[in-house]
Design a protein around this motif. Sequence first.
Motif, PDB file in Angstrom:
ATOM      1  N   TYR A  86       0.869  -1.043   0.213  1.00  0.00           N
ATOM      2  CA  TYR A  86       0.223  -0.210  -0.025  1.00  0.00           C
ATOM      3  C   TYR A  86       0.884   1.402   0.043  1.00  0.00           C
ATOM      4  O   TYR A  86       0.703   2.247  -0.684  1.00  0.00           O
ATOM      5  N   VAL A  87       1.935   1.219   0.668  1.00  0.00           N
ATOM      6  CA  VAL A  87       2.682   2.316   0.889  1.00  0.00           C
ATOM      7  C   VAL A  87       3.326   2.520  -0.602  1.00  0.00           C
ATOM      8  O   VAL A  87       3.452   3.603  -1.074  1.00  0.00           O
ATOM      9  N   GLY A  88       4.099   1.675  -0.981  1.00  0.00           N
ATOM     10  CA  GLY A  88       4.585   1.838  -2.425  1.00  0.00           C
ATOM     11  C   GLY A  88       3.668   2.179  -3.396  1.00  0.00           C
ATOM     12  O   GLY A  88       3.958   3.003  -4.397  1.00  0.00           O
ATOM     13  N   PHE A  89       2.402   1.474  -3.482  1.00  0.00           N
ATOM     14  CA  PHE A  89       1.605   2.265  -4.693  1.00  0.00           C
ATOM     15  C   PHE A  89       1.185   3.393  -4.269  1.00  0.00           C
ATOM     16  O   PHE A  89       0.964   4.241  -5.224  1.00  0.00           O
ATOM     17  N   ARG A  90       0.650   3.671  -3.225  1.00  0.00           N
ATOM     18  CA  ARG A  90       0.084   5.247  -2.728  1.00  0.00           C
ATOM     19  C   ARG A  90       1.153   6.163  -3.392  1.00  0.00           C
ATOM     20  O   ARG A  90       0.903   7.222  -3.655  1.00  0.00           O
ATOM     21  N   TYR A  91       2.414   6.035  -2.711  1.00  0.00           N
ATOM     22  CA  TYR A  91       3.388   7.105  -2.631  1.00  0.00           C
ATOM     23  C   TYR A  91       4.302   7.269  -3.803  1.00  0.00           C
ATOM     24  O   TYR A  91       5.221   7.781  -3.815  1.00  0.00           O
ATOM     25  N   TRP A  92       4.007   5.947  -4.690  1.00  0.00           N
ATOM     26  CA  TRP A  92       4.938   5.837  -5.721  1.00  0.00           C
ATOM     27  C   TRP A  92       4.514   5.366  -7.200  1.00  0.00           C
ATOM     28  O   TRP A  92       4.304   6.251  -7.981  1.00  0.00           O
ATOM     29  N   THR A  93       3.727   4.217  -7.097  1.00  0.00           N
ATOM     30  CA  THR A  93       3.230   3.759  -8.278  1.00  0.00           C
ATOM     31  C   THR A  93       2.046   4.858  -8.932  1.00  0.00           C
ATOM     32  O   THR A  93       1.882   5.126  -9.875  1.00  0.00           O
ATOM     33  N   TYR A  94       1.322   5.288  -8.017  1.00  0.00           N
ATOM     34  CA  TYR A  94      -0.162   5.884  -8.144  1.00  0.00           C
ATOM     35  C   TYR A  94      -0.127   7.107  -7.448  1.00  0.00           C
ATOM     36  O   TYR A  94      -0.987   7.691  -7.056  1.00  0.00           O
ATOM     37  N   ARG A  95       1.211   7.802  -7.371  1.00  0.00           N
ATOM     38  CA  ARG A  95       1.192   9.039  -6.549  1.00  0.00           C
ATOM     39  C   ARG A  95       0.331  10.053  -7.262  1.00  0.00           C
ATOM     40  O   ARG A  95       0.029  11.106  -6.820  1.00  0.00           O
ATOM     41  N   ASP A  96       0.286  10.065  -8.750  1.00  0.00           N
ATOM     42  CA  ASP A  96      -0.592  11.136  -9.206  1.00  0.00           C
ATOM     43  C   ASP A  96      -1.929  11.055  -9.234  1.00  0.00           C
ATOM     44  O   ASP A  96      -2.809  11.719  -9.991  1.00  0.00           O
ATOM     45  N   ARG A  97      -2.420   9.704  -8.691  1.00  0.00           N
ATOM     46  CA  ARG A  97      -3.991   9.715  -8.852  1.00  0.00           C
ATOM     47  C   ARG A  97      -4.930  10.223  -7.842  1.00  0.00           C
ATOM     48  O   ARG A  97      -4.012  10.849  -6.911  1.00  0.00           O
TER      49      ARG A  97
END
Length: 198
Positions: free
Chosen positions: A63-74
Amino acid sequence: MSERGALRVRLDLLAREVAKFGVVGAVGLVVNIAVSNLLWRYTDIPTVRAGLLATFVAILCNYVGFRYWTYRDRDKSGRTRELTLFLLFSVVGAVIETGVLYAATYGFGWDTPVQSNVFKIVGIGIATMFRFWSYRTWVFRALPVEEAPVEAAPADEDALPGKGVAVNTQDPAQGPAVSVPAPAPAAAVRVDADPARR
């Protein structure tokens, strides 16, 4: 932009998204396998329960990786909704992943350390496809694309007050049609009669 160019841009963006998702997923896989093996080796927790616990530790890391890196512009407006959906879809992914391990362990009796790791990875692979689809579609939603407002030209500009009067030129040497602003309406003037002059 041409249709082919637009397709290429969309494919490039998707490839970047898949690569970032894969990096975060790979970190989650390492966490998942490491925690599973630690629990299998140093505790008396049954194989499937230990695998499920490891999955939930990896989910938190992901969750941390997705929210703050992969999908940070969402879209970040509904964090409660986002986290709720993330946990819901993660639980479904965990059921898929653990179901494969459960079937291998209790259905076929394949429970050696190597077999448990192999089926843990197979389960993770199947669950990852589901997670990718669900996270990008429902959890980390793309921000809406802002379109420039399209102004409709009135059919008859002459009929609108305060609009310019179109002057068409027939001679190509004089250039295209020119819009000349209409004169401003004259201000009303109030004249009071002087009573002394009567």
